[in-house]
Scaffold this active site. Structure first.
Site, PDB file in Angstrom:
ATOM      1  N   TYR A 160      -2.416   9.478  -5.564  1.00  0.00           N
ATOM      2  CA  TYR A 160      -3.462   8.650  -4.980  1.00  0.00           C
ATOM      3  C   TYR A 160      -4.839   9.175  -5.410  1.00  0.00           C
ATOM      4  O   TYR A 160      -5.107  10.365  -5.264  1.00  0.00           O
ATOM      5  CB  TYR A 160      -3.476   8.716  -3.448  1.00  0.00           C
ATOM      6  CG  TYR A 160      -2.187   8.557  -2.705  1.00  0.00           C
ATOM      7  CD1 TYR A 160      -1.954   7.427  -1.937  1.00  0.00           C
ATOM      8  CD2 TYR A 160      -1.222   9.569  -2.711  1.00  0.00           C
ATOM      9  CE1 TYR A 160      -0.786   7.296  -1.195  1.00  0.00           C
ATOM     10  CE2 TYR A 160      -0.057   9.449  -1.981  1.00  0.00           C
ATOM     11  CZ  TYR A 160       0.158   8.304  -1.210  1.00  0.00           C
ATOM     12  OH  TYR A 160       1.302   8.186  -0.477  1.00  0.00           O
ATOM     13  N   HIS A 186       1.286   2.603   5.918  1.00  0.00           N
ATOM     14  CA  HIS A 186       0.045   3.184   6.418  1.00  0.00           C
ATOM     15  C   HIS A 186      -1.160   2.482   5.781  1.00  0.00           C
ATOM     16  O   HIS A 186      -1.219   2.376   4.559  1.00  0.00           O
ATOM     17  CB  HIS A 186      -0.039   4.674   6.073  1.00  0.00           C
ATOM     18  CG  HIS A 186       1.166   5.461   6.471  1.00  0.00           C
ATOM     19  ND1 HIS A 186       1.545   6.620   5.819  1.00  0.00           N
ATOM     20  CD2 HIS A 186       2.091   5.267   7.447  1.00  0.00           C
ATOM     21  CE1 HIS A 186       2.634   7.112   6.384  1.00  0.00           C
ATOM     22  NE2 HIS A 186       2.995   6.306   7.372  1.00  0.00           N
TER      23      HIS A 186
END
Length: 474
Positions: A134, A71
């Site tokens: 993240y 992604h």
């Protein structure tokens, strides 16, 4: 696999531009371990972009072999492992020469990796109970989903060697359905917005960036700097820079009540709106200023000279510089005696020469011409090379001349006589006229512009080329 303690904080470049793998110091004892996963001061000093994270996400994966990706989101990511171990794969899905570049590595809690916008991210867990974290510099939203770029985990071109074969791994149906490389639409680069794009400099910037889809131009009709809606009705996440080519330049009219208000509105208030937008969205702001920020008492104006404007126009340009200077990523391009497409001094002198008129031109104001084609090229150079942010003086190079000298040069080159031009002092020229005060010495020190590696063209050579082009149009 045991965790390595007490590594030195360090960065390692990869085959993908902008992707950097970091070793993180992890401190452990019989109780467990501790690390500074994100430490802005130390990491920025090491070279990590100050990407201003706003959201922290964690992906928990119960079983080894869980595989997610590939992604590419429209934001930057700082990725690390909180617990467990992963095999990571990153593929450049951005427009450009590095499209398709691949980097793989195993990560444990002693490592982290910075992934710029548009680089595809994927990982496969190598241990049970792995948490993948993240830090991102934009908030997730449903609208952003349409800006993602995906690549199939099994793509033959990327040819990622997954430790656990994909037919034995845990994948989502969505990830299985992602396209192969040949069908991927690369993520476009962020755009540069040029405002004030219909003026002399704006026209030169249109020529400079002709054919470049990443540069967007807006005249007053498309982007009115005085209207709040201009700033609200735009997705600034898709931009990297704003170039402000708009300015109020009617030096004498600025001394009137109406002109003073207009000058402050365009040269200061509008710049404040642009600066606020740049700060809020982490954009680079390019702002063009003027030699009129100085009183003209020095022979060679440097970038760090205190601002000493004389009239209203100069005061508004000085205030505009102060406002633009608060933007962390800013370029203030301070220029002088601008010549471009439209009404200007050179065209006026050529017209007078063609009609046999013998003008009186001031001979005690000195400086250098600045051709808009070169200002535009210098702005492009600063953005492309990512030169150090700050203020840059810029004009064309060569000998310092008076307006009368330049007028005589024009007369000579169009076939008239230099002696047709009569030199007069500024005081004599403006006697009994309503006029703003002007700096007598406008020459700018160009050492800093030269230090960026830009080839600053000679003003006399540019004047000759400009007059030839004007003659060819006739």
């Amino acid at each position: 696999m045991s965790l390595e303690f007490s590594k030195k904080l360090s960065g390692h470049t990869t085959p993908i531009p902008g992707v950097v793998l970091y070793d993180l110091p992890v401190h452990g004892d019989n109780r467990g371990w501790f690390k500074e996963n994100w430490q802005r001061e130390k990491m920025v000093a090491l070279g990590l972009p100050d990407f201003r994270p706003v959201q922290n996400n964690i992906s928990f994966n119960e079983k080894a072999g869980t595989t997610r990706g590939i992604h590419a989101e429209p934001w930057d990511k700082f990725i690390s492992v909180a617990t467990g171990r992963i095999f990571g794969a990153w593929v450049d899905l951005r427009e450009g020469p590095s499209f398709g570049a691949v980097f793989t590595a195993e990560l444990d809690p002693s490592q982290a990796i910075f992934i710029p916008r548009g680089v595809g991210n994927a990982f496969q867990t190598l241990e049970d109970n792995t948490a993948y974290t993240y830090l991102v510099n934009d908030h997730w939203s449903a609208d952003a989903q349409g800006q993602y770029t995906f690549l199939n985990l099994a793509d033959e071109t990327a040819a990622v060697s997954w430790p656990i074969p994909l037919d034995q791994a845990e994948l989502s149906d969505k990830d299985k359905a992602h396209p192969r490389m040949a069908d991927v639409t690369p993520m476009p680069a962020k755009k540069v917005l040029v405002v004030g794009a219909d003026g002399q400099l704006g026209k030169a910037l249109r020529e400079q960036y002709d054919g470049e889809a990443r540069v967007e131009f807006a005249g007053r009709g498309e982007f009115d700097l005085a209207r709040e809606d201009s700033f609200k009705n735009r997705n600034w996440k898709n931009y990297s820079a704003i170039v402000n080519a708009a300015a109020y330049t009617a030096v004498d009219a600025a001394e009137s009540e109406e002109g003073r208000a207009a000058a402050w509105a365009i040269n200061v208030t509008a710049v404040a709106n642009l600066a606020r937008t740049a700060v809020e969205h982490d954009l680079t702001l390019v702002h063009v200023s003027s030699d009129y920020v100085f009183d003209g008492s020095r022979d060679n104006h440097g970038e760090n000279e205190p601002l000493t404007p004389l009239g209203v126009y100069g005061q508004t340009k000085a205030a505009g510089e102060a406002v633009a200077g608060v933007v962390p990523r800013h370029y203030i391009v301070r220029t002088s005696w601008v010549i471009g497409e439209g009404s200007n001094f050179v065209r006026t002198m050529a017209s007078l020469a063609g009609r046999g008129i013998k003008p009186a031109v001031v001979n005690d104001q000195t400086g250098r011409l600045s051709f808009t084609r070169d200002i535009a090229a210098f702005i492009s150079h600063l953005l492309t090379t990512e030169a150090a942010y700050g203020t840059y003086n810029f004009s064309n190079d060569g000998p310092v001349k008076s307006w009368a000298d330049i007028a005589a040069d024009v007369y000579e080159q169009v076939g008239a006589s230099r002696t047709d031009v009569t030199g007069v002092t500024t005081a004599e020229y403006f006697k009994d006229k309503a006029a703003a005060p002007r700096p007598l010495k406008s020459a700018l020190n160009l050492a800093k512009a030269h230090s960026t590696g830009f080839d600053v063209a000679n003003a006399d050579e540019r004047l000759t080329a400009y007059l030839k082009a004007e003659n060819d149009k006739a």
